[in-house]
Design an enzyme around this catalytic site. Structure first.
Site, PDB file in Angstrom:
ATOM      1  N   ARG A   1       0.822  -1.228   0.000  1.00 59.25           N
ATOM      2  CA  ARG A   1       0.000   0.000   0.000  1.00 59.25           C
ATOM      3  C   ARG A   1       0.851   1.270   0.000  1.00 59.25           C
ATOM      4  O   ARG A   1       0.479   2.281   0.598  1.00 59.25           O
ATOM      5  CB  ARG A   1      -0.986   0.034   1.185  1.00 59.25           C
ATOM      6  CG  ARG A   1      -1.953  -1.098   1.216  1.00 59.25           C
ATOM      7  CD  ARG A   1      -2.850  -1.172  -0.029  1.00 59.25           C
ATOM      8  NE  ARG A   1      -3.586  -2.423   0.000  1.00 59.25           N
ATOM      9  CZ  ARG A   1      -3.160  -3.532  -0.639  1.00 59.25           C
ATOM     10  NH1 ARG A   1      -2.071  -3.528  -1.381  1.00 59.25           N
ATOM     11  NH2 ARG A   1      -3.854  -4.653  -0.558  1.00 59.25           N
TER      12      ARG A   1
ATOM     13  N   SER B   1     -10.848  -1.053   3.308  1.00 63.30           N
ATOM     14  CA  SER B   1     -10.176  -1.368   4.580  1.00 63.30           C
ATOM     15  C   SER B   1      -9.716  -0.063   5.228  1.00 63.30           C
ATOM     16  O   SER B   1      -9.000   0.716   4.611  1.00 63.30           O
ATOM     17  CB  SER B   1      -8.947  -2.250   4.326  1.00 63.30           C
ATOM     18  OG  SER B   1      -9.369  -3.455   3.763  1.00 63.30           O
TER      19      SER B   1
ATOM     20  N   GLU C   1      -5.102   3.022   6.608  1.00 59.67           N
ATOM     21  CA  GLU C   1      -4.834   2.846   5.176  1.00 59.67           C
ATOM     22  C   GLU C   1      -5.520   3.995   4.425  1.00 59.67           C
ATOM     23  O   GLU C   1      -5.035   4.498   3.422  1.00 59.67           O
ATOM     24  CB  GLU C   1      -5.400   1.500   4.694  1.00 59.67           C
ATOM     25  CG  GLU C   1      -5.232   1.303   3.190  1.00 59.67           C
ATOM     26  CD  GLU C   1      -5.516  -0.117   2.747  1.00 59.67           C
ATOM     27  OE1 GLU C   1      -5.264  -1.070   3.504  1.00 59.67           O
ATOM     28  OE2 GLU C   1      -5.985  -0.280   1.599  1.00 59.67           O
TER      29      GLU C   1
HETATM   30  C1  LIG Z   1     -15.657  -1.100  -1.200  1.00 63.05           C
HETATM   31  C2  LIG Z   1     -14.163  -0.867  -1.333  1.00 63.05           C
HETATM   32  C3  LIG Z   1     -13.304  -1.928  -1.536  1.00 63.05           C
HETATM   33  C4  LIG Z   1     -11.930  -1.726  -1.665  1.00 63.05           C
HETATM   34  N1  LIG Z   1     -11.123  -2.799  -1.871  1.00 63.05           N
HETATM   35  C5  LIG Z   1      -9.780  -2.604  -2.012  1.00 63.05           C
HETATM   36  C6  LIG Z   1      -8.913  -3.723  -2.243  1.00 63.05           C
HETATM   37  O1  LIG Z   1      -9.333  -4.878  -2.332  1.00 63.05           O
HETATM   38  N2  LIG Z   1      -7.584  -3.465  -2.368  1.00 63.05           N
HETATM   39  C7  LIG Z   1      -7.064  -2.205  -2.280  1.00 63.05           C
HETATM   40  O2  LIG Z   1      -5.840  -2.045  -2.419  1.00 63.05           O
HETATM   41  N3  LIG Z   1      -7.864  -1.146  -2.063  1.00 63.05           N
HETATM   42  C8  LIG Z   1      -9.194  -1.303  -1.920  1.00 63.05           C
HETATM   43  N4  LIG Z   1     -10.008  -0.219  -1.711  1.00 63.05           N
HETATM   44  C9  LIG Z   1      -9.408   1.125  -1.558  1.00 63.05           C
HETATM   45  C10 LIG Z   1      -9.282   1.932  -2.860  1.00 63.05           C
HETATM   46  O3  LIG Z   1     -10.238   1.530  -3.841  1.00 63.05           O
HETATM   47  C11 LIG Z   1      -7.871   1.846  -3.455  1.00 63.05           C
HETATM   48  O4  LIG Z   1      -6.912   2.336  -2.537  1.00 63.05           O
HETATM   49  C12 LIG Z   1      -7.754   2.605  -4.770  1.00 63.05           C
HETATM   50  O5  LIG Z   1      -6.507   2.312  -5.345  1.00 63.05           O
HETATM   51  C13 LIG Z   1      -7.855   4.120  -4.592  1.00 63.05           C
HETATM   52  O6  LIG Z   1      -8.030   4.723  -5.867  1.00 63.05           O
HETATM   53  P1  LIG Z   1      -8.806   6.096  -6.043  1.00 63.05           P
HETATM   54  O7  LIG Z   1      -8.726   6.490  -7.467  1.00 63.05           O
HETATM   55  O8  LIG Z   1     -10.160   6.015  -5.470  1.00 63.05           O
HETATM   56  O9  LIG Z   1      -7.886   7.051  -5.171  1.00 63.05           O
HETATM   57  P2  LIG Z   1      -8.318   8.238  -4.188  1.00 63.05           P
HETATM   58  O10 LIG Z   1      -9.056   7.685  -3.032  1.00 63.05           O
HETATM   59  O11 LIG Z   1      -8.958   9.319  -4.963  1.00 63.05           O
HETATM   60  O12 LIG Z   1      -6.870   8.710  -3.706  1.00 63.05           O
HETATM   61  C14 LIG Z   1      -6.063   7.829  -2.915  1.00 63.05           C
HETATM   62  C15 LIG Z   1      -4.642   8.379  -2.903  1.00 63.05           C
HETATM   63  O13 LIG Z   1      -4.095   8.282  -4.221  1.00 63.05           O
HETATM   64  C16 LIG Z   1      -3.695   9.565  -4.677  1.00 63.05           C
HETATM   65  N5  LIG Z   1      -3.971   9.637  -6.121  1.00 63.05           N
HETATM   66  C17 LIG Z   1      -5.139   9.382  -6.773  1.00 63.05           C
HETATM   67  N6  LIG Z   1      -4.971   9.501  -8.108  1.00 63.05           N
HETATM   68  C18 LIG Z   1      -3.664   9.860  -8.304  1.00 63.05           C
HETATM   69  C19 LIG Z   1      -2.878  10.159  -9.445  1.00 63.05           C
HETATM   70  N7  LIG Z   1      -3.362  10.108 -10.690  1.00 63.05           N
HETATM   71  N8  LIG Z   1      -1.581  10.505  -9.242  1.00 63.05           N
HETATM   72  C20 LIG Z   1      -1.048  10.573  -8.006  1.00 63.05           C
HETATM   73  N9  LIG Z   1      -1.743  10.306  -6.881  1.00 63.05           N
HETATM   74  C21 LIG Z   1      -3.036   9.951  -7.039  1.00 63.05           C
HETATM   75  C22 LIG Z   1      -4.501  10.572  -3.875  1.00 63.05           C
HETATM   76  O14 LIG Z   1      -3.833  11.815  -3.804  1.00 63.05           O
HETATM   77  C23 LIG Z   1      -4.576   9.869  -2.528  1.00 63.05           C
HETATM   78  O15 LIG Z   1      -3.406  10.079  -1.800  1.00 63.05           O
HETATM   79  C24 LIG Z   1     -11.391  -0.405  -1.583  1.00 63.05           C
HETATM   80  C25 LIG Z   1     -12.272   0.681  -1.397  1.00 63.05           C
HETATM   81  C26 LIG Z   1     -13.644   0.459  -1.266  1.00 63.05           C
HETATM   82  C27 LIG Z   1     -14.548   1.648  -1.087  1.00 63.05           C
END
Ligand SMILES: Cc1cc2nc3c(=O)[nH]c(=O)nc-3n(C[C@H](O)[C@H](O)[C@H](O)COP(=O)(O)OP(=O)(O)OC[C@H]3O[C@@H](n4cnc5c(N)ncnc54)[C@H](O)[C@@H]3O)c2cc1C
Length: 309
Positions: free
Chosen positions: A175, A225, A295
């Site tokens: 992560r 999580s 996380e």
């Molecule tokens: C129901 C549910 C299930 C999930 N299951 C999992 C799982 O199985 N495994 C897992 O790892 N995660 C899981 N997650 C968490 C999440 O989906 C991941 O961490 C995902 O990678 C976040 O992506 P996001 O685009 O939503 O990022 P955001 O939440 O928008 O941002 C997260 C971080 O990434 C940064 N960021 C976003 N886009 C960029 C970019 N283009 N460049 C630089 N930085 C950036 C942001 O600044 C922030 O620090 C889950 C979430 C939910 C709600």
């Protein structure tokens, strides 16, 4: 019109700039006060212009994907939220390589890979994030992680230079990544997959979808999580063993279905979520001597977490 509005509109176009935008609309928690400014660039050039303008004017900015790993404070964010999502989501397939802009959803990437008869992306099909967020967090599930399938990533660095980095240069760990540590911005990435059988790929994706639906509280808003997996333990199990299944602060609740998830039962505020996270950290420390680290990323102003060690 304010000078900031005009500056951002010049970078990304008037229709893509919003003032006092509620962040509850842009997070899967459905929580968060307003961002002073919100801009959604349509390509890498507009993004680079917006980032460089913020840096030049010393305006704090935050890169947002789908907000699926994010808790935004009730007072919101005093700065510019730059969203890389639906305006930048192109995907193309060339042989075993899948290239995509950072705003592409992992579910869309997994579907494109399946349609092109490519295997390797199934593990990520149910993670509700963008490619950019997934690279930054090195998202993973069911034994797979982004590190396994990434070939290279194009980032905008803190000097506003565009750089193409090989996967080995990204410092991807549990992560975490250099993207996160160095505040790089993911513009696009290339994945290397393997030829596969469509029906086997589809079956695996369906199997994982069923596992998620049966084990996770997907009918409530959450950010997945809440805590990282501490070495040698599972956060959800520790929370359950601490007797916290169903524990709540107002409408913020530890899911009874999966204690690793903190859910919003309807009207939870960021303060409720934060207080519940602190309660959980304290209880798990008192009972098992394990420190839980969030996380979920926090944006805006929050109190300092209690020092447990
Ligand atoms: C129901 C549910 C299930 C999930 N299951 C999992 C799982 O199985 N495994 C897992 O790892 N995660 C899981 N997650 C968490 C999440 O989906 C991941 O961490 C995902 O990678 C976040 O992506 P996001 O685009 O939503 O990022 P955001 O939440 O928008 O941002 C997260 C971080 O990434 C940064 N960021 C976003 N886009 C960029 C970019 N283009 N460049 C630089 N930085 C950036 C942001 O600044 C922030 O620090 C889950 C979430 C939910 C709600």
């Amino acid at each position: 019109m304010s000078a900031i509005y005009e500056m951002l509109a010049e970078c990304a176009g008037e229709n893509q700039v919003f003032c006092m935008e509620p962040m509850s609309r842009h997070t899967t928690f459905r929580i968060g006060g307003p961002a002073d400014w919100f801009v959604a660039p349509q390509n890498a050039e507009q993004l680079q212009a917006a980032v460089s303008a913020c840096r030049r004017e010393n305006l704090p900015f935050f890169i947002l994907g789908n907000g699926s790993n994010l808790l935004v404070s009730d007072a919101g964010y005093h700065g510019v939220v730059i969203q890389i999502y639906k305006n930048m989501e192109k995907i193309s397939v060339d042989g075993t390589k899948v290239r995509a802009e950072a705003g592409a959803l992992l579910s869309a990437l997994a579907a494109s890979a399946r349609d092109a008869e490519l295997t390797g992306m199934e593990f990520a099909s149910g993670i509700p994030g963008t490619l950019g967020g997934a690279v930054t967090m090195n998202a993973g599930a069911y034994g797979g992680e982004m590190k396994d399938i990434l070939k290279n990533v194009t980032v905008l660095d803190t000097e506003n230079r565009i750089r193409k980095l090989d996967v080995a240069e990204l410092g991807l760990g549990y992560r975490t990544s250099l993207v996160k540590k160095e505040n790089w911005i993911v513009l696009e990435a290339e994945l290397e997959l393997m030829p596969g059988d469509v029906s086997a790929i589809t079956a695996r994706m369906e199997e994982l979808r069923e596992m998620r639906t049966s084990k996770q509280p997907l009918n409530y808003p959450s950010a997945g999580s809440t805590f990282k997996r501490p070495e040698g333990y599972f956060a959800g199990k520790l929370i359950m063993d601490a007797g916290l299944a169903g524990a709540s602060v107002n409408d913020a609740q530890i899911s009874e279905k999966h204690c690793g998830f903190l859910i919003n039962r309807g009207t939870a505020t960021a303060e409720d979520v934060w207080k519940l996270m602190e309660k959980v950290r304290r209880a798990v420390w008192d009972q098992f001597g394990v420190v839980l680290e969030p996380e979920v990323r926090l944006l805006g102003t929050f109190p300092e977490p209690e020092q447990l060690r």
